[in-house]
Design a protein around this motif. Sequence first.
Motif: not given
Length: 119
Positions: A53-65, A36-41
Amino acid sequence: TNAAKNETKEAPPKADAEEEEKSPKADAETDEDKNDTIPIFVQCLSGAQFKLTVAPTETVMEIRQIISESVEGCYVTSFNLVVEVDGSTVVLDDYAEIREQPIKADCTLKMSFNKYDDK
């Protein structure tokens, strides 16, 4: 005395049985997250773009990291992540999970410069 030794010997198998019950559940959750992952740019301030590629349960802060650790984004320390939704720009909440944000598969998150302020 022999009865006490037998009870002691029997207790560990019960604990092992409980651990065995927990392990498949934990493995199943991990498998679900992988499927259950989401590809984003992500578009950096320089215009460079990369795919995550992120999981729906990840936070925006994790993407920032992840952005902060990338070559494209490591030089910027004060930024917001924004996404275009129906023609308007939405600033993402750093502490919210991806599934709580208006993020869809293959969407582009853009870095937006955030001024430094005195706090």
